[in-house]
Structure formats: C-alpha cells, structure tokens
Scaffold this motif. Structure first.
Motif, mmCIF file in Angstrom:
data_model
loop_
_atom_site.group_PDB
_atom_site.id
_atom_site.type_symbol
_atom_site.label_atom_id
_atom_site.label_comp_id
_atom_site.label_asym_id
_atom_site.label_seq_id
_atom_site.Cartn_x
_atom_site.Cartn_y
_atom_site.Cartn_z
ATOM 1 N N PRO A 124 -2.615 -24.830 1.796
ATOM 2 C CA PRO A 124 -1.780 -24.441 2.941
ATOM 3 C C PRO A 124 -0.776 -25.540 3.322
ATOM 4 O O PRO A 124 -1.094 -26.732 3.305
ATOM 5 N N ARG A 136 -6.790 -7.180 -0.851
ATOM 6 C CA ARG A 136 -6.637 -8.524 -0.284
ATOM 7 C C ARG A 136 -7.615 -9.548 -0.878
ATOM 8 O O ARG A 136 -7.614 -10.701 -0.456
ATOM 9 N N GLN A 152 -6.638 -18.580 -2.131
ATOM 10 C CA GLN A 152 -5.854 -17.940 -3.196
ATOM 11 C C GLN A 152 -6.686 -17.559 -4.418
ATOM 12 O O GLN A 152 -6.226 -17.653 -5.552
ATOM 13 N N LEU A 160 0.803 -1.220 0.000
ATOM 14 C CA LEU A 160 0.000 0.000 0.000
ATOM 15 C C LEU A 160 0.841 1.278 0.000
ATOM 16 O O LEU A 160 0.403 2.316 -0.498
ATOM 17 N N GLU A 220 -10.630 -13.460 3.525
ATOM 18 C CA GLU A 220 -10.162 -12.208 4.111
ATOM 19 C C GLU A 220 -11.315 -11.277 4.493
ATOM 20 O O GLU A 220 -11.083 -10.165 4.955
ATOM 21 N N ALA A 221 -12.542 -11.729 4.268
ATOM 22 C CA ALA A 221 -13.733 -10.943 4.596
ATOM 23 C C ALA A 221 -13.712 -9.555 3.955
ATOM 24 O O ALA A 221 -13.806 -8.531 4.617
ATOM 25 N N ILE A 222 -13.560 -9.527 2.636
ATOM 26 C CA ILE A 222 -13.543 -8.265 1.891
ATOM 27 C C ILE A 222 -14.835 -8.161 1.078
ATOM 28 O O ILE A 222 -15.202 -9.092 0.353
ATOM 29 N N ALA A 262 -3.549 -6.790 -4.430
ATOM 30 C CA ALA A 262 -2.532 -6.168 -3.573
ATOM 31 C C ALA A 262 -3.143 -5.083 -2.690
ATOM 32 O O ALA A 262 -2.775 -4.928 -1.534
ATOM 33 N N PHE A 263 -4.084 -4.342 -3.243
ATOM 34 C CA PHE A 263 -4.677 -3.232 -2.494
ATOM 35 C C PHE A 263 -5.802 -3.684 -1.555
ATOM 36 O O PHE A 263 -5.970 -3.143 -0.471
ATOM 37 N N MET A 267 -6.261 -13.088 -1.588
ATOM 38 C CA MET A 267 -4.989 -13.223 -0.891
ATOM 39 C C MET A 267 -5.049 -14.280 0.217
ATOM 40 O O MET A 267 -4.041 -14.603 0.829
ATOM 41 N N GLY A 268 -6.196 -14.803 0.495
ATOM 42 C CA GLY A 268 -6.355 -15.719 1.624
ATOM 43 C C GLY A 268 -6.018 -17.148 1.281
ATOM 44 O O GLY A 268 -5.370 -17.418 0.271
ATOM 45 N N ARG A 269 -6.481 -18.058 2.107
ATOM 46 C CA ARG A 269 -6.036 -19.432 1.958
ATOM 47 C C ARG A 269 -6.563 -20.111 0.696
ATOM 48 O O ARG A 269 -5.971 -21.061 0.236
ATOM 49 N N ILE A 295 1.552 -22.049 6.188
ATOM 50 C CA ILE A 295 1.710 -20.904 5.287
ATOM 51 C C ILE A 295 0.702 -21.048 4.156
ATOM 52 O O ILE A 295 0.363 -22.154 3.734
ATOM 53 N N ARG A 332 -4.387 -7.794 11.328
ATOM 54 C CA ARG A 332 -5.487 -8.738 11.123
ATOM 55 C C ARG A 332 -5.063 -10.179 11.371
ATOM 56 O O ARG A 332 -5.869 -11.095 11.229
#
Lengths: 381, 458
Positions: free
Chosen positions: B448, B407, B414, A151, B380-382, B404-405, B410-412, A304, A258
C-alpha cells in the motif's frame, strides 16, 4: 459445426454488444454475439464505474436518460445486483470560472430531470464537511450514482444467454465481410458466423472494422489510470469530480458500499493495441494522489492498494459512433464511447435493438452517425 | 563507457552479497531496502538498543548472520543505501520508490531483485481470528522485538520453518502447545536422498525435531487442519485437526503460527514484465530464470528466495551469481573458475530445495476442499463458497476473472496470501488443472502506498 447463423451478428462483447444482444432477444430477434476474450473484459470492465448523467452534452441527455431507466431496472431485467448505488454526483470547483461553468450547465440541462442544484461554499461544507477548504462552489445532481463495472457487462451477457442469444467467447474475429445478402464474420480458427445484419461494438478496435467497410474514423486509443484505496467506513455519499483547468490534474472518486474509494483521473497513457495491454504510468498515479487531498483532505490518511488501466477508444470530436453505416445496408455501429460509455451501455443496447428491429429509434442519435467522417473516407480513397 | 547504474532491491543475504561483488568490481550500486536495517528476514538485525548476542538470536546460523552484517557494514560508504524505502513500481526503465512519503524514480541499467520470500499460507476456518500469525511474523516478533505471539502457541502447517520457529519459541521460554504438520512422515523418508545434498542442514533439521520432542512438545505429522476456534471478543482459543489416523483432536491455545513453506515475492519481477511459467512441483507460477538469475527481460535479474526458495546460504551464492551476470553483461571481466564453483554449489542447493518440496508438499487437496464457510481472502472477507459460486454460476474459471467477480485477491495483500489456495479452489470447482487457472496479474503498488506521498522535486 463450423457455420453459425442468426438474424444479427454482433462483433464485440462489451457492455454495448451484450446489452444489444439482450434487447434484440427481448424483441424475438435471433442473435450471435462474438467476443475475442471474455464478456466485459476491456473498457466495459475496467472503467471508473460512473453512472453519471451530469456533465454530458445536453444533446446526449435523452440517450443517457433512457439508459438510466434501464439501470433502475437492472436487477429486474438482467437478474443480478451489480452494486448500483444512487447517492448522487457532486462536481466541485476552485475558481469563479469553474462556478460559472457549472451554473451554466445546470441552467442548460435543467429540463432533463437531473435535479441539479448549485451550492455555495458554505452550503457545500455544511452538507459535505469532508470537502477541502479551497473548494468555492459545487453542483449536486442527487439522482446520479455508480455501479461495479467488473460485474455489469458480464451480468448482461449472462442474461442475454438466458434469453437465447448465442454467445461465443474466446473467439477472435479476423474479418467481417459482406457476401451477397449476408455478413460473414470469420474467426481465427476458421469458424464463420453469418447474418443479414451486423453490428460492430468492438470498442477501441471498432475503427479497424469500419475502415474495412470504407468508413475510417478518427479514433485515439487511450488507457485510463485508476486506483483504489483500502476499505474505510462508508461516509462520502456522492461520486465527486473536481473541476480543473489542467486535464492531467483531473481527479474524481467514488466510495463503494464496502468502503474502498475508487479514484480516477490523472490523464491517460498510450496503449499497446497489438498486445492488448494498457499500463498505469506511476507518475500519473502520483499526480492524481497530489490532487485528491485538495478535494478531500482526509485522503492523506489513506493508502492506495491497487492501480489498473484498460483500453478505451476516444473520438476526435468526443462523440461515439452509433447508428447505421453510411455506406453498407444492414451494417450498424456502436463504438468509441470516449471513456463515457458505461452509463450509456444499457440504453445503447435498448436503442440499437430498437433501430435494428424497427428501422428507427425514438431517441435521437443522429449526432453520432458515422457519416460525419465521410470526408476522411474520401481522403483515404 | 560510463559505469552501469545498478539497483539492488533488498538487503538480505542475496542483496548484500550482490552489492559486495559489484563493489569489488569497482561499481557503486544502489541498495533499496524496505527494512530499517540490513540482514533481510532471516538475519534481521535487532533494534540498536537491544543487546542479545548473535548466538542467542540466530542459533546455528550465528556465524553466517554476523559475517553478512559485517560485510554489509564494510560496504557502507561504497554503495547508495536507501533503507526503509518501498520499491512500489517499475515503469519505463525506472524503479519507483517511496520513503517518508517522498516518491522518486531511479533509472537503472541493471536491476537485481532480491525480494525474498513470504509464508505460503493455506486458509483454514477461523484463520481470521486475532492471534493467527504467519510463521514469518511469529519469527519477526521474536527476533526484532523479543516478543512471543501468545502465551500458548500452536504451530500449524508444514515446512522447515515450522520446526525452526517452534524450537526458537521453546528456547525463548514460550509454551508451545503442539506442532501440527500436514505433511505425512513418509514423504520425508522418501525425500532423504535429495536432502542429503546438504547433510549438515539436514542434521540441524533433525536436531530441531528432537529438541521439540525432548521439550515435551507434541509433534504430529500427516494432519488435516479443520478449524481455528475463537471469537471476535477472545481471539484464538484453539486448533481442531484430524490426525493421520482420522481422529479429530483439539489443542487449546491463544495464538497460532502458520505457514506452508515459503513462496517467492515475485511482484516486482511481474511489474518488470518478466515472463512466468507454472512450476509443477510447487504448484505455483514462478519467473522464468536463465543462467545466473537472468530473466526474460534484458537488464532485470533475480536472486535469492525471491527467485526460488533455496534458503539463506543459497541466496548468498545467488546474489554473487547475479552480480557476476550483471558484470558479464556490461563487459566486465569475471573470474570464470569462481563462477563455475558458485554454480556447482548452487546445483547442490537446488537438489536440496527439491528434497524440501518433496518432504513438505503444498497440501493442494486440502486447499481445494476447504469448507464453503472458510474465508479464503482475508483482506476482503470472501469465503470459499462465494469463490465457488463465481466459478460455477458465473463461469469464472480463470484467476483474474474470478478475482474480478468475487474480489478474492483484490485486497491489500493482492493475492499474496490467498492466491495459491484460491487457485486450488477455482481449479477444483471448475474441474481443470490448476495451471489452467492462470495467475493473478501483478498490479502496483507492491505494498500500500500512502496518498500523502509527494514527488521529490529534482
């Protein structure tokens, strides 16, 4: 309109270029910022996200402190929250030699306001009970922290635009040349950008442009190896880095608000500079994952979920190239920050704008001058 | 010349037939599979102590399931079989695997990826409430564990699996509250000529709908999902939709099974650096395919639903074809007449696939217009509103930039579950065609990876 003009043309839209563009505008200087892809997409966007001062060479701390002052005002200056979290930095060690090294640094850097405090094994485990039993000592710098690199540079870039900088993304520059009093940057599509002053903030590609002005530098391009865990309740606090005698086994991590834990280290990989691709070698991921539970055993219960890499320019002497050209009047450099540029970014922008605008800077940066590599140029010639 | 080292990822219909063809040619392939037993998702074998007969487990497909299982049993001892093993990365000509927290890297000369498909999901307000499952997961619960996902279940989405799983639930004695399909009925009529490429399958499909209706299940087409109602305490409580006449209707339930046809699992192909192209019909990025499952990367082959969603029968053919491609490329003789026959069979499967895509389209418009408060990325709850904000206020018009901005992706998972809908939201907000949004770059690990994992010492 194919020809653009300004007081300063900046080549490279990472955090250095974006921040310099912003601070030049604050000084009323007109500026063009050129970026091949999108602002903050390369090293500025994929790095670990450390805003750490601890561990930097003592000679770098004035610059690092100036940058810290800017980080503290990030929202006020650049208008956005970039998840800056100042919960300290903790370096831990496993041997008496590690402890000695940390103690020496704490002593050497004691006048720079980092607030460092050495902690015994007992004190460490009391204060940070999640640390592993092998850890024998630590050094805590309570004011350091981390932010979100995905960001930060784009936010600074947008702020520069709001201040009136002309930002051109998706603009591949094929040459930068001096024509009379002007520098002319030419894009692959033929557009030209002219200014009497040019600043090269092209990161891992900086060497190509400095070489074209007769100033080659010994740069090694490397790909950092990052990974991140699934989110877990926020509990860690400081960014933690482990001392090691084997560079490959280096591991450091930070937990974002988070909950995800970003893990860096594991050494570096070579880069495909032509295709601009950097990859994560799975073996490096595994080496890093083997080390992480030594620092925090609870890592063994986590997974991960993602790995990534990027393209970073490292100098042979681990110092960036920053300041005026040794050969060409009006030409400036700020690149090759050796994987440690994220924290410095806003400060470098502030300093370079001051230098370009006033011809001098109140923060010492002589040690980064490109002239130190003049011998290389002679050899090449 | 030494025998080529061939690794097959996946022990479903395509992986098993691929292994069988290679073994018949004298090779000893390695089969890496995430599941505990062979059969893939469709012919998933039940745990050892379960005794349901084939006819009950697999219905009309019992014969195919039994044949595949028997074929695989006959291969044991002639292949290296690594079940419960995650293929988590591909790098430098090696497949990286992890099993029981032990990691190793298997070098290969040829890699055949038979990774199958997962549900293509479209977010809907409330889909994060406990009790919302994908159709695939609902089917696994039934097949593997003989469990239903709830007492009263709404099936929501589109595609053949919607009707198949709903009817399997009815047969198993579950209470199916409704089957709610976003595809308009007329699309099915228009797709009939293509669907007739496989008349028996079409007949089975129509039979399923008939069975559902006879069982008193409401089947609605051309609907728009509005909300899955519920709360953190109660989980799912109902589904609200707008029907094809524009009337808002609610259905009480305590579980929702949803899915919008299937999407190939392409992460391994991506990590193998295969080229992708945008597929206009399904509005998603798929690996480029050469003859018989060859990819743009030498030594990497694709087969089955992980390549194109053609279903289990076609996957068996695809597995054989990919094996023949491997054999040919490594200088083995293959029977040309057999190859031609398989290719011809595959061609009619492809025509049927196009029919299904036409009959059960991805509701791109509905995805693009998700209300701001709908969560797009569950990991990611977006919300859709947040995603639109990074597009409109931060200029992120490309999928990876928006990720990137914001998410999203971006979570598990993908982006495997939110990526398709996310791209539609971005494209609509940016006012660009969805292909211009690009695709999320694949990043290891495929699933994961435990930090407790250790490298196997050689």
């Amino acid at each position: 309109m194919n020809a653009h003009r300004a007081d300063v043309v900046i080549v490279g839209g990472g955090i250095m270029g974006a921040a310099t563009a912003f601070f030049l505008r604050k000084r009323g200087v007109s500026v063009i910022l050129l970026e091949r892809g999108l602002i903050g997409q390369q090293a500025s966007g994929v790095n670990f996200g450390n805003t750490r001062r601890m561990g930097r060479p003592v000679e770098e701390l004035p610059l690092s402190n100036r940058s810290r002052a800017t980080w503290l005002k990030f929202k006020e200056l650049f208008g956005e929250d970039v998840e800056l979290l100042l919960n300290g930095h903790l370096r831990v060690g496993f041997t008496p030699a590690h402890e000695e090294r940390m103690a020496k640094y704490a002593q050497d850097a004691k006048d720079f306001g980092l607030g460092m405090q050495m902690l015994s094994a007992k004190a460490l485990h009391e204060r940070f009970p999640y640390l592993g039993p092998e850890i024998t000592a630590g050094c805590h710098a309570p004011y350091d922290g981390h932010a979100n690199p995905r960001l930060a540079a784009p936010a600074i870039g947008r702020a520069a635009v709001r201040e009136g900088a002309q930002v051109f993304e998706n603009t591949e520059i094929v040459s930068v040349e001096k024509e009379g009093e002007d520098f002319c940057a030419t894009a692959a599509d033929g557009r030209t950008f002219r200014a009497p002053v040019a600043l090269i903030t092209a990161g891992a590609w900086g060497n190509r442009i400095s070489t074209s002005f007769g100033e080659p530098v010994p740069m090694i391009v490397k790909a950092p190896q990052m990974c991140v865990t699934e989110p877990v309740p926020y509990a860690i606090g400081p960014t933690i880095g482990a001392s090691t005698d084997v560079p490959e086994q280096l591991v450091f991590f930070r937990q974002v608000a988070r909950g995800n834990i970003v893990i860096g280290g594991g050494g570096h990989e070579p880069v495909d500079l032509e295709n601009r691709r950097a990859y994560v070698n799975p073996r490096r991921t595994l080496i890093k994952l083997a080390q992480a539970p030594r620092v925090m055993p609870a890592f063994k219960h986590l997974s991960i979920i993602r790995v990534w890499s990027g393209i970073e320019g490292y100098m042979e002497d681990s110092r960036s190239v920053m300041g005026p050209s040794a050969r060409v009047p009006g030409l400036y450099y700020a690149f090759g920050f050796c994987g440690e540029g994220f924290q410095l970014g806003p400060g470098v922008g502030d300093v370079m704008a001051e230098l370009i605008h006033t011809g001098a800077t109140t923060t010492p940066i002589e040690r980064y001058h490109i002239g130190r590599f003049a011998k290389l140029a002679t050899q090449a010639a | 010349m030494a025998q080529p080292r061939v690794i097959i990822v996946g022990a479903g219909p395509s992986g098993v037939r691929c292994a069988e063809t290679l073994v018949a040619a004298g090779l000893r392939p390695t089969v890496v599979d995430e599941n505990r037993r062979d059969g893939g998702q469709i012919y998933r074998r039940q745990p050892d102590n379960f005794t349901r007969p084939y006819a009950k487990l697999y219905g009309t497909e019992a014969g195919s399931a039994q044949a595949l299982h028997e074929s695989f049993d006959a291969l044991r001892g002639k292949i290296e079989y690594l079940p419960e093993t995650l293929a988590w990365n591909i790098f430098g000509g090696k497949l990286h695997i992890a099993k029981n927290e032990l990691a190793s890297a298997l070098p290969y000369d040829a890699l055949v990826i038979c990774s199958g498909a997962t549900d293509r999901l479209m977010p809907v307000k409330g889909w994060h409430h406990a009790g919302t499952y994908s159709l695939g997961a609902s089917q696994i619960a039934l097949k593997a564990q003989a469990c239903a996902i709830g007492r009263q279940i709404v099936f929501l989405g589109t595609g053949p699996l919607l009707y198949l799983v709903a009817s399997q639930y009815v047969k198993a004695g579950a209470n199916v509250a409704a089957v709610l399909d976003t595809s308009p009925f007329m699309r099915r009529v228009a797709a009939l000529p293509k669907l007739l490429a496989r008349p028996a399958v079409l007949r089975n499909g129509l039979k399923l709908v008939g069975q559902l209706k006879r069982a008193g299940v409401q089947v609605l087409t051309g609907i728009t999902p509005l909300e899955i109602t519920g709360s953190p305490e109660t989980g799912v409580q109902g589904v609200v939709i707008r029907d094809s006449r524009g009337k808002v209707r609610s259905f009480d339930c305590d579980a929702v099974a949803m899915g919008y046809h299937l999407r190939p699992e392409t992460q391994l192909a991506d990590l193998a650096r295969c080229a992708f192209r945008f597929d206009q019909e399904t509005r998603q990025w798929l690996p480029e395919i050469g003859e018989d499952g060859r990819t743009s990367v030498q030594g990497v082959y694709l087969a089955g639903d992980g390549m194109r969603v053609l279903g289990a029968d076609a996957a068996e053919i695809g597995g054989r074809l990919a094996a023949m491609a491997v054999l040919k490329d490594f200088g083995f003789e293959v029977q040309e007449d057999k190859l031609q026959r398989l290719r011809a069979e595959q061609a009619s499967m492809e025509r049927f696939r196009q029919g299904l895509v036409q009959a059960f389209p991805w509701p791109a418009q509905q995805a693009a217009q998700l209300p701001d408060e709908t969560i797009v990325c569950r990991c990611e709850a977006i919300t859709a509103g947040e995603l639109r904000r990074v597009v409109c206020e931060m200029g992120a018009q490309e999928a990876n930039r928006a990720k990137a901005f914001s998410r999203v992706g971006m979570g598990r998972c993908q982006g495997r579950y939110c990526g398709n809908a996310g791209a539609e939201v971005i494209a609509h907000a940016a006012g660009v065609p969805v292909e211009q949004v690009g695709r999320l770059r694949g990043q290891a690990p495929v699933k994961p990876l435990s930090i407790a994992v250790r490298e196997e010492q050689e």
